[in-house]
Design an enzyme around this catalytic site. Structure first.
Site, short mmCIF file in Angstrom:
data_model
loop_
_atom_site.label_atom_id
_atom_site.label_comp_id
_atom_site.label_asym_id
_atom_site.label_seq_id
_atom_site.Cartn_x
_atom_site.Cartn_y
_atom_site.Cartn_z
N ASP A 36 0.70 -1.44 0.05
CA ASP A 36 -0.09 0.09 -0.02
C ASP A 36 0.95 1.23 -0.02
O ASP A 36 0.29 2.27 0.31
CB ASP A 36 -0.89 0.08 1.25
CG ASP A 36 -1.91 -0.88 1.16
OD1 ASP A 36 -2.13 -1.45 0.02
OD2 ASP A 36 -2.85 -1.11 1.99
N HIS A 240 29.95 3.73 -4.60
CA HIS A 240 28.63 4.04 -4.63
C HIS A 240 28.04 3.91 -3.23
O HIS A 240 27.02 3.05 -2.93
CB HIS A 240 27.94 3.22 -5.88
CG HIS A 240 28.11 3.68 -6.85
ND1 HIS A 240 27.80 2.91 -8.19
CD2 HIS A 240 28.86 4.77 -7.44
CE1 HIS A 240 28.25 3.52 -9.22
NE2 HIS A 240 28.58 4.99 -8.80
N ASP A 257 29.00 12.93 -1.93
CA ASP A 257 28.68 13.05 -3.17
C ASP A 257 27.18 13.01 -3.20
O ASP A 257 26.35 12.27 -2.91
CB ASP A 257 29.11 11.97 -3.91
CG ASP A 257 28.57 12.08 -5.53
OD1 ASP A 257 27.95 12.67 -5.90
OD2 ASP A 257 29.33 11.33 -6.36
N ASP A 268 25.15 17.70 -9.21
CA ASP A 268 26.18 16.24 -8.91
C ASP A 268 27.38 16.81 -8.25
O ASP A 268 28.14 17.20 -9.23
CB ASP A 268 25.85 15.49 -10.18
CG ASP A 268 26.87 14.36 -9.63
OD1 ASP A 268 27.13 13.85 -8.50
OD2 ASP A 268 27.20 13.71 -10.66
N HIS A 347 37.57 5.18 -12.01
CA HIS A 347 36.39 5.75 -12.68
C HIS A 347 36.90 6.70 -13.64
O HIS A 347 37.97 7.14 -14.12
CB HIS A 347 35.22 6.10 -12.05
CG HIS A 347 35.35 7.16 -11.08
ND1 HIS A 347 35.57 8.60 -11.46
CD2 HIS A 347 35.96 7.18 -9.75
CE1 HIS A 347 35.98 9.28 -10.39
NE2 HIS A 347 36.25 8.52 -9.37
N HIS A 351 30.76 12.71 -16.68
CA HIS A 351 29.58 12.32 -17.61
C HIS A 351 28.67 13.59 -17.73
O HIS A 351 28.83 14.45 -17.23
CB HIS A 351 28.84 11.32 -16.88
CG HIS A 351 28.44 11.76 -15.12
ND1 HIS A 351 27.26 12.42 -14.90
CD2 HIS A 351 28.94 11.40 -14.10
CE1 HIS A 351 27.17 12.83 -13.77
NE2 HIS A 351 28.46 11.89 -13.17
N HIS A 358 23.25 10.96 -14.80
CA HIS A 358 24.06 10.44 -15.94
C HIS A 358 23.40 10.78 -17.31
O HIS A 358 22.44 9.84 -17.59
CB HIS A 358 24.39 9.07 -15.72
CG HIS A 358 25.38 8.74 -14.46
ND1 HIS A 358 25.65 7.54 -14.07
CD2 HIS A 358 25.96 9.63 -13.57
CE1 HIS A 358 26.76 7.67 -13.05
NE2 HIS A 358 26.79 8.91 -12.77
N GLU A 381 35.30 15.15 -12.26
CA GLU A 381 34.92 14.45 -10.97
C GLU A 381 36.03 13.49 -10.75
O GLU A 381 35.80 12.26 -10.47
CB GLU A 381 33.78 13.90 -10.77
CG GLU A 381 33.30 12.91 -11.90
CD GLU A 381 31.90 12.40 -11.39
OE1 GLU A 381 31.84 11.86 -10.18
OE2 GLU A 381 31.00 12.41 -12.05
N TYR A 385 41.63 6.95 -4.51
CA TYR A 385 41.03 6.09 -3.58
C TYR A 385 41.90 4.93 -3.16
O TYR A 385 42.36 3.99 -3.79
CB TYR A 385 39.87 5.36 -4.12
CG TYR A 385 38.86 6.25 -4.80
CD1 TYR A 385 37.97 7.11 -4.16
CD2 TYR A 385 38.74 6.46 -6.05
CE1 TYR A 385 37.02 7.89 -4.86
CE2 TYR A 385 38.17 7.55 -6.63
CZ TYR A 385 37.01 8.22 -6.11
OH TYR A 385 36.33 9.20 -6.64
N ARG A 403 37.32 12.51 -3.70
CA ARG A 403 36.73 12.94 -5.00
C ARG A 403 36.33 14.26 -4.96
O ARG A 403 35.86 14.70 -3.99
CB ARG A 403 35.65 12.03 -5.48
CG ARG A 403 35.04 12.34 -6.69
CD ARG A 403 34.13 11.22 -7.49
NE ARG A 403 32.80 11.13 -6.67
CZ ARG A 403 32.77 9.96 -5.97
NH1 ARG A 403 33.89 9.07 -5.78
NH2 ARG A 403 31.66 9.64 -4.86
N GLU A 405 34.29 16.98 -7.28
CA GLU A 405 33.03 16.89 -8.51
C GLU A 405 32.37 18.39 -8.57
O GLU A 405 31.95 18.59 -7.52
CB GLU A 405 32.28 15.83 -8.27
CG GLU A 405 31.32 15.73 -9.64
CD GLU A 405 30.33 14.60 -9.26
OE1 GLU A 405 30.20 14.33 -8.21
OE2 GLU A 405 29.85 14.19 -10.46
N1 GLY Z 1 26.59 10.79 -8.08
C1 GLY Z 1 27.10 10.02 -9.26
C2 GLY Z 1 28.20 10.33 -9.78
O1 GLY Z 1 28.98 11.32 -9.42
O2 GLY Z 1 28.55 9.94 -10.98
MN MN Z 2 28.54 12.46 -8.11
MN MN Z 3 28.90 12.50 -11.22
#
Ligand code: GLY
Ligand code: MN
Ligand code: MN
Length: 436
Positions: A36, A240, A257, A268, A347, A351, A358, A381, A385, A403, A405
């Site tokens: 529900d 993540h 983040d 972001d 990474h 993006h 994204h 970004e 790490y 990081r 960003e």
């Molecule tokens: N927050 C997701 C990224 O930085 O791609």
């Molecule tokens: Mn991010």
């Molecule tokens: Mn990002």
């Protein structure tokens, strides 16, 4: 965003599609969370981009050159009983008025009306294969026409993936879109400042999440663009990480983040700072490398450079920095070529950013990295790490994840950083946290 913007987008798509074609886009569906209880409704980004319509149970149809109007919405009818429980339903008449559709019909009539609209077109544009239920639905409508060929009906012969044409349009942000994205980034930047100010040892990661979300909501952004990442100590190395339930310990860094969503547009932002307010020597050494990499990558965002230039710039600075600290050993060019940085920077540097965090848009065209053009929006970004399980690294570097960003728009002459409102130098962060 005003209705002219949505009308213009539909016209742009109609132009790319050409005559004798039809585009069909379904709205997002409501998703159940538990018994529900439903998840908050978020409109499908493609559907929203073209319609501005925020309800489920709707289908948008675009028929270039149609005599009685090119853009048609099927949506729920007004219903006082239902509205008493669940709130306002816009209804077909008001949808035409407020969002500029040429025509609108009750959603319950779609099976009656839509086959007649598809009939006679050659090409059907829709997101083939994305939603099995909608694939079957489109085929049912087409089969209604096929069943009438002996009476002279003309079923379409071609089915075209809509996303190529549509996502190319979404990649280039209009002035109105950049304005909303700048506002979203501004709110998020201020939220990050609130989290830095609130931070102190003994709190938990989710307390900083709470500072962010409360600032987003207080400033008109009800939702985050994605689940916030607040990771302290070794959690900052988990890309993540969203558990956000560990204690903040003095001596550790915390990586946040997080970004709000405003009118469906994402921001972001990532910042990394010491729980205590003061960086240790090792944290500072690694932080300065990531910051230098980020500034070099942002500098590479300009028209004429290609998509991979910022990444190449970041990789060079990070590899040189790790070499300088003795974390990598060897010769710079060969370390870059062998991707020896990857255990610590795994990474990419960014993006596309827009309605989706994204966002859509091709990164390569004809097998080559896409050249950056004015109006494209992206994140920058880079990070380093070094988790507690890292191999062959001195203990003093372990448990540090960093990081940084920002959200950047390509302009005619270079770029504009939308998220510049939150500090990122060691000195500025320490000064802000000292004030508390
Ligand atoms: N927050 C997701 C990224 O930085 O791609
Ligand atoms: Mn991010
Ligand atoms: Mn990002």
């Amino acid at each position: 965003m005003n209705k002219k913007e949505f009308i213009k987008r539909r016209k742009n798509l109609a132009e790319v599609m050409g005559e004798n074609s039809i585009a069909i886009l379904p709205a997002a569906t409501v998703k159940g969370r538990n018994r529900d209880v439903e998840h908050s409704f978020r409109q499908d980004s493609d559907f929203f981009y073209l319609s501005g319509f925020a309800e489920p149970d709707a289908v948008l149809v675009i028929i270039p050159g149609r005599e009685h109007g090119e853009s048609i919405l099927f949506c729920r009818e007004r219903n006082p009983e239902k509205e008493m429980w669940d709130g306002d339903i816009l209804g077909p008449e008001r949808a035409i008025e407020s969002l500029g559709f040429d025509d609108a019909f009750p959603f319950s009539d779609i099976d009656e009306i839509l086959p007649g609209m598809i009939e006679g077109t050659d090409k059907v544009y829709y997101a083939i294969g994305l939603n099995a239920q909608f694939d079957a639905q489109v085929m049912e409508w087409v089969n209604v026409i096929r069943s009438k060929v002996r009476s002279g009906a003309h079923p379409p012969g071609e089915f075209v993936a809509l996303e190529h044409a549509l996502h190319e349009l979404r990649l280039f942000k209009s002035t109105a879109e950049i304005k909303v994205m700048a506002k979203a980034a501004e709110i998020s930047a201020a939220g990050h400042i609130k989290a830095m100010q609130r931070c102190t040892g003994g709190l938990f990661e989710y307390h900083l999440e709470s500072a962010l979300i409360s600032h987003f909501m207080d400033n008109g952004a009800r939702f985050t663009a994605y689940p916030s990442i607040v990771g302290a100590g070794d959690n900052s190395c988990v890309l993540h990480y969203i558990d956000n339930h560990h204690e903040l310990k003095n001596g550790d860094l915390v990586l946040i983040d997080a970004g709000c969503e405003l009118d469906c547009y994402a921001s972001d932002i990532t910042r990394t700072f010491p729980v205590s307010g003061v960086f240790s020597a090792e944290q500072k050494a690694l932080y300065e490398i990531v910051l230098e990499a980020q500034l070099a990558a942002i500098e590479a965002v300009r028209p004429g450079n290609h998509w991979n230039h910022p990444h190449e710039a970041a990789v060079r600075v990070i590899t040189a920095g790790l070499l300088g600290l003795g974390i990598l050993k060897g010769e710079l060019e060969s370390l870059i070529e062998k991707e020896s940085y990857k255990p610590f920077y795994m990474h990419r540097t960014g993006h596309w950013l827009g309605l989706d965090v994204h966002d859509v848009g091709e990164y390569k065209v004809g097998g080559e990295w896409r050249v950056l053009e004015s109006g494209m929006a992206l994140t920058v970004e880079p990070g380093i790490y070094i988790s507690k399980n890292a191999k062959g690294v001195a203990k003093k570097w372990k448990g540090i994840g960093i990081r940084i960003e920002d959200d950047v728009v390509v302009t005619a002459k270079g770029h504009k950083v939308l998220s510049a409102g939150v500090p990122k130098t060691v000195e500025d962060i320490e000064a802000l946290m000292a004030k508390g």
